[in-house]
Scaffold this active site. Structure first.
Site, mmCIF file in Angstrom:
data_model
loop_
_atom_site.group_PDB
_atom_site.id
_atom_site.type_symbol
_atom_site.label_atom_id
_atom_site.label_comp_id
_atom_site.label_asym_id
_atom_site.label_seq_id
_atom_site.Cartn_x
_atom_site.Cartn_y
_atom_site.Cartn_z
ATOM 1 N N LYS A 134 -18.572 12.489 -26.648
ATOM 2 C CA LYS A 134 -18.299 12.577 -28.082
ATOM 3 C C LYS A 134 -18.596 14.013 -28.486
ATOM 4 O O LYS A 134 -19.736 14.468 -28.395
ATOM 5 C CB LYS A 134 -19.173 11.618 -28.888
ATOM 6 C CG LYS A 134 -19.010 11.780 -30.408
ATOM 7 C CD LYS A 134 -19.987 10.919 -31.188
ATOM 8 C CE LYS A 134 -19.839 11.156 -32.693
ATOM 9 N NZ LYS A 134 -20.816 10.368 -33.497
ATOM 10 N N TYR A 157 -23.103 12.766 -25.856
ATOM 11 C CA TYR A 157 -22.886 13.068 -27.266
ATOM 12 C C TYR A 157 -23.341 14.500 -27.523
ATOM 13 O O TYR A 157 -24.533 14.791 -27.503
ATOM 14 C CB TYR A 157 -23.671 12.057 -28.105
ATOM 15 C CG TYR A 157 -23.579 12.191 -29.608
ATOM 16 C CD1 TYR A 157 -22.669 13.030 -30.251
ATOM 17 C CD2 TYR A 157 -24.425 11.419 -30.411
ATOM 18 C CE1 TYR A 157 -22.604 13.113 -31.622
ATOM 19 C CE2 TYR A 157 -24.370 11.496 -31.792
ATOM 20 C CZ TYR A 157 -23.462 12.350 -32.389
ATOM 21 O OH TYR A 157 -23.404 12.436 -33.758
#
Length: 306
Positions: free
Chosen positions: A172, A143
């Site tokens: 992400k 992330y």
């Protein structure tokens, strides 16, 4: 243990809803409401569930609370859709513990954030993520959210991790640098999972080969966020574009204060939770709450605001 990462990758697509962590008026975690929110997501077409990511206020939770939130999510979902809880922390040992816990609970993947505040260099980030990934067999989605972490995971570092760790299967990207995002797939391969964490880039990322989104807006209007992805994957580009622009006013208002404060206000107006946050987070201004309410009415969402 996960042996076939390709099978997991084939299931982790579309709208992965980053469910907020509801609190009671006394600021205890409301696990019953959490289960209800997850059911709301599944009933409205969300393709996967994440908890204890940015929208889940992980820095306001103890490690034990995070583990119980993750466990509640896995048990509530019960295999109906994939679950990828956020297990990252600014503390390496905590990240190791939470990622291992996610694996033991039966989560489908772990979402591991770039450590925030301490600004490790690229070599340190490589060592951190490699050590975490090597400690488990569960798939790992990195992330990258430089606006929150004050450090950007460079594409070259991500590509090294992709080469070194077979269970690092995606990222992400909450990254407004769209050139960076394009280079992720160029350097990591077109089968690398690319999720958007920037609401206005959810549709554009699909157009360059992205996998889906992990959008806070899905907390409020999961059906339309999921439909955008369904339309795209069904080849209905015109409908996907229409939904992209249709969602824009809601996306905008939900980020006029720090996430998840506006999202929690919206869910409170919808009667789904007590819109409580733990300090140092707090509720949006009265003016913004009024604007959130007016925006919900534009989408015909039943809401009340006194």
């Amino acid at each position: 243990m996960v042996a076939n990462y390709e099978e997991v990758k084939s299931r982790l697509r579309g709208s992965m809803a980053p469910v907020i962590t509801p609190f009671t008026k006394n600021h205890d975690v409301d696990y019953e409401k959490l289960a209800e929110l997850i059911e709301f997501q599944i009933d409205n077409g969300s393709h996967a569930i994440s908890v204890t990511g940015t929208s889940g206020e992980p820095s306001s939770l103890s490690v034990e609370e995070r583990e119980k939130v993750m466990e509640t999510a896995v048990k509530t979902v019960n295999g109906r859709v994939p679950v990828a809880p956020g297990t990252g922390s600014t503390n390496h040992a905590e990240t190791m513990r939470l990622t291992k816990s996610a694996e033991e609970m039966g989560a489908d993947a772990a979402l591991v954030i770039v450590p925030y505040y301490n600004k490790p260099n690229q070599e340190a980030l490589f060592k951190h993520f490699k050590t975490v990934a090597d400690s488990v067999e569960i798939p790992v989605i990195i992330y990258n959210i430089p606006g929150r972490t004050a450090q950007n995971l460079q594409v070259s570092t991500l590509a090294r991790l992709n080469d070194a760790c077979p269970n690092i299967i995606g990222v992400k990207e909450s990254n407004k640098d769209f050139e960076h995002v394009n280079r992720v797939l160029l350097n990591c391969g077109r089968d690398f999972l690319l999720f958007s964490g920037i609401e206005l880039l959810c549709y554009p990322m699909l157009a360059i080969g992205g996998t889906g989104s992990i959008s806070a807006t899905a907390n409020v209007l999961p059906s339309k966020v999921a439909e955008l992805h369904d339309a795209w994957f069904d080849g209905d580009v015109e409908r996907a574009q229409e939904l992209h622009y249709d969602l824009m006013p809601l996306n905008d208002v939900l980020f006029k204060d720090t996430n998840p404060a506006p999202v929690k206000s919206a869910l409170g107006m919808m009667g789904k939770i007590e819109p409580e946050l733990r300090l140092p987070m707090d509720v949006p201004s009265k003016d913004l709450q009024q604007e959130i309410y007016e925006t919900l009415k534009q989408y015909n969402i039943k809401a009340q605001y006194a």
